[in-house]
Design a protein around this motif. Structure first.
Motif, PDB file in Angstrom:
ATOM      1  N   VAL A   1       0.835  -1.210   0.000  1.00  0.00           N
ATOM      2  CA  VAL A   1       0.000   0.000   0.000  1.00  0.00           C
ATOM      3  C   VAL A   1       0.873   1.266   0.000  1.00  0.00           C
ATOM      4  O   VAL A   1       0.720   2.137  -0.870  1.00  0.00           O
ATOM      5  N   ILE A   2       1.819   1.331   0.954  1.00  0.00           N
ATOM      6  CA  ILE A   2       2.611   2.570   1.086  1.00  0.00           C
ATOM      7  C   ILE A   2       3.573   2.729  -0.107  1.00  0.00           C
ATOM      8  O   ILE A   2       3.665   3.810  -0.697  1.00  0.00           O
ATOM      9  N   TYR A   3       4.241   1.643  -0.495  1.00  0.00           N
ATOM     10  CA  TYR A   3       5.221   1.730  -1.601  1.00  0.00           C
ATOM     11  C   TYR A   3       4.570   2.210  -2.906  1.00  0.00           C
ATOM     12  O   TYR A   3       5.036   3.181  -3.518  1.00  0.00           O
ATOM     13  N   PRO A   4       3.449   1.574  -3.378  1.00  0.00           N
ATOM     14  CA  PRO A   4       2.832   2.063  -4.627  1.00  0.00           C
ATOM     15  C   PRO A   4       2.332   3.499  -4.515  1.00  0.00           C
ATOM     16  O   PRO A   4       2.343   4.253  -5.484  1.00  0.00           O
ATOM     17  N   TYR A   5       1.921   3.886  -3.295  1.00  0.00           N
ATOM     18  CA  TYR A   5       1.431   5.261  -3.097  1.00  0.00           C
ATOM     19  C   TYR A   5       2.583   6.257  -3.263  1.00  0.00           C
ATOM     20  O   TYR A   5       2.454   7.276  -3.926  1.00  0.00           O
ATOM     21  N   VAL A   6       3.736   5.910  -2.658  1.00  0.00           N
ATOM     22  CA  VAL A   6       4.889   6.825  -2.688  1.00  0.00           C
ATOM     23  C   VAL A   6       5.483   6.891  -4.094  1.00  0.00           C
ATOM     24  O   VAL A   6       5.755   7.966  -4.620  1.00  0.00           O
TER      25      VAL A   6
ATOM     26  N   LYS B   1      -0.434   5.561  -6.468  1.00  0.00           N
ATOM     27  CA  LYS B   1      -1.629   4.711  -6.603  1.00  0.00           C
ATOM     28  C   LYS B   1      -2.198   4.429  -5.224  1.00  0.00           C
ATOM     29  O   LYS B   1      -1.435   4.097  -4.304  1.00  0.00           O
ATOM     30  N   ASP B   2      -3.523   4.525  -5.107  1.00  0.00           N
ATOM     31  CA  ASP B   2      -4.147   4.274  -3.799  1.00  0.00           C
ATOM     32  C   ASP B   2      -4.689   2.845  -3.733  1.00  0.00           C
ATOM     33  O   ASP B   2      -5.745   2.541  -4.288  1.00  0.00           O
ATOM     34  N   PHE B   3      -3.924   1.989  -3.095  1.00  0.00           N
ATOM     35  CA  PHE B   3      -4.368   0.595  -2.929  1.00  0.00           C
ATOM     36  C   PHE B   3      -4.786   0.326  -1.477  1.00  0.00           C
ATOM     37  O   PHE B   3      -4.658  -0.784  -0.990  1.00  0.00           O
TER      38      PHE B   3
END
Ligand code: NAP
Length: 461
Positions: free
Chosen positions: A223-228, A232-234
């Motif tokens: 969640v945090i890695y794709p957001y940073v 992307k909001d997973f």
């Protein structure tokens, strides 16, 4: 003696003692409930009370007298009074001389007093024969009739004859007496009703610790890695994707932890060359809660199955599949079937299904009603051989899940490997060590040690 014969004994009380009056001191909840059951079993009952007035709550076939009068009518006196009120018994010491006093009391805290209540009673009335019994049976169970012959009543005392008399009453009530030895055992027996899931403490704490660790691990990676990095909001992964990662990981690690103490014990025994030396305390405790660890592992495996079943109806999954189809249609290009991937996917599912089936079988055989009906060899076969097979299948299921992405550098995020890779560490260690222990050069001496052979007798001292 097998279980059936002990049940037959439980149903066949010593009839010679059946007519002897039983005295109960105290007309409180427990005294009344026990008195009622004893009367139903054919014993005359007399209550010793501070007030000789009967009430509608007292069984109508019972007499209510003063303590001194009641004590004179019976050889066995059940003290259904809280320990802090025992002092008045010293004034009855003469009447109680030679009588069997049954201590049924419990405390509010573990090891509340320096000595057990039963030992305290024996000190107060030195001429009496004190027996500890009935403290693990509740007044409610006695009243509601929810007791059955499988209910064990722990009995201990220094006088064999007195203990036998009490055990006859226990059997007459349709319960099973379990002789725990001398009055010294009373301390332990008094602690039983105060223990709160003693065998579950370690598995539950461990599970909480591992769940927290893997939750934040998956949250960081998924969640945090794709957001940073991709904006992307997973965050919706928290509902199903992350739990469905944590559940199989915990199921596999906990299952491996069921078998790890066994291999550690084997290594220790091989090193010491004897089985006559105690294992360290932590290993003893770990071995005692293996069943609970296995049951928690089964619960996580079952949750994993449920989470997996809902995957096709998830909105995210349907969106991804329809996107792939549309992009293929727009590009007018069909992706050929990848045979390797098809094999990996089917093998992964097949291993998971078989692993879960054996997992459930292990859970079922650990139920007392099932394990009591198999002999020791059958139980060992299921729990050890099938248990290891389950561990192999579940480990293989996880390895194949990794498939050709396994150990690929692109699967690392912030240098963190996929969470399932971490879950393989303990099972792989257990399986490799177990495999090494199967070699005859280790298996033969280990079998001999377990049969009593000693290489280093100094360890058995
Ligand atoms: P309870 O309802 O409080 O009754 C205790 C009885 O002791 C009273 O009814 C009273 O009987 C007598 N008593 C009270 N103060 C006294 C005093 N100063 N001197 C002499 N007698 C006094 O307690 P209980 O629940 O029946 O429990 C009795 C014992 O059984 C306790 O030791 C308890 O640990 C043990 N026990 C209880 C259960 C349970 O489920 N309740 C289960 C296992 C073991 P009289 O008014 O007739 O004198």
């Amino acid at each position: 003696m097998n279980k059936n014969s002990s049940n037959i004994m439980a149903l066949a009380p010593n009839t010679s003692n059946k007519r002897e009056t039983v005295c109960i001191f105290g007309t409180g909840d427990f005294g009344r409930a026990l008195g009622h059951k004893i009367i139903q079993s054919g014993y005359p009952v007399v209550f010793g009370s501070r007030s000789t007035q009967t009430s509608s709550l007292i069984p109508k076939d019972a007499e209510v007298l003063s303590h001194a009068e009641a004590a004179q009518k019976a050889a066995i006196i059940i003290i259904a009074i809280q320990r802090q009120h025992y002092n008045f018994l010293t004034s009855l010491a003469e009447i109680l001389h030679g009588k069997v006093l049954v201590d049924v009391s419990n405390n509010l805290k573990i090891n509340q007093y320096p000595e057990s209540n039963a030992e305290y009673l024996a000190q107060l009335v030195p001429g009496a024969k004190v027996v500890k019994a009935f403290n693990t049976v509740s007044a409610w169970a006695l009243q509601s009739g929810t007791l059955d012959a499988s209910q064990q009543v722990f009995v201990c005392g220094d006088d064999m004859e007195a203990k036998q008399m009490v055990m006859d009453i226990v059997r007459a009530l349709g319960l099973t007496p379990l002789d725990r030895g001398s009055l010294l055992a009373a301390r332990e027996i008094e602690n039983y009703p105060l223990q709160l899931f003693p065998m579950w403490k370690f598995p539950i704490l461990l599970t909480l610790g591992l769940t927290t660790f893997f939750f934040f691990y998956c949250l960081t990676r998924d969640v945090i890695y794709p957001y940073v990095y991709e904006n992307k909001d997973f965050s919706f992964f928290i509902a199903i994707s992350i739990p469905n990662r944590i559940c199989p990981i915990l199921a596999l690690i906990l299952l491996a932890l069921v078998y790890l103490p066994g291999v550690l014990a084997a290594i220790i025994q091989l090193y010491r060359g004897t089985k006559y030396h105690r294992f360290p305390d932590w290993l003893d405790k770990w071995m005692l809660c293996r069943k609970q660890l296995g049951l928690v592992a089964l619960a996580f495996a079952s949750l994993h199955v449920l989470y997996t079943l809902v995957i096709p109806i998830r909105s995210f999954v349907r969106w991804r599949i329809s996107n792939q189809i549309i992009s293929q249609a727009l590009n007018n290009k069909t992706q050929p079937l990848n045979n390797t991937n098809a094999w990996l996917s089917d093998s992964y599912l097949a291993l998971g299904i078989l692993g879960f089936f054996l997992f459930v079988l292990l859970g079922i055989t650990s139920l007392p009603s099932v394990s009591n009906n198999v002999n020791w060899r059958e139980f060992r076969f299921v729990q050890s051989k099938l248990g290891y097979l389950t561990l192999i299948l579940c480990t293989a299921h996880t390895l194949v899940y990794g498939g050709n992405r396994f150990l690929s550098p692109s699967s690392y995020r912030w240098y963190l490997p996929n969470a399932y890779m971490l879950s393989l560490i303990v099972p792989c260690i257990v399986l490799v060590v177990k495999f090494v222990l199967i070699f005859p050069c280790l298996d033969k001496p280990l079998t001999q040690i377990r049969q009593g052979w000693e290489r280093n007798p100094q360890y058995s001292e």
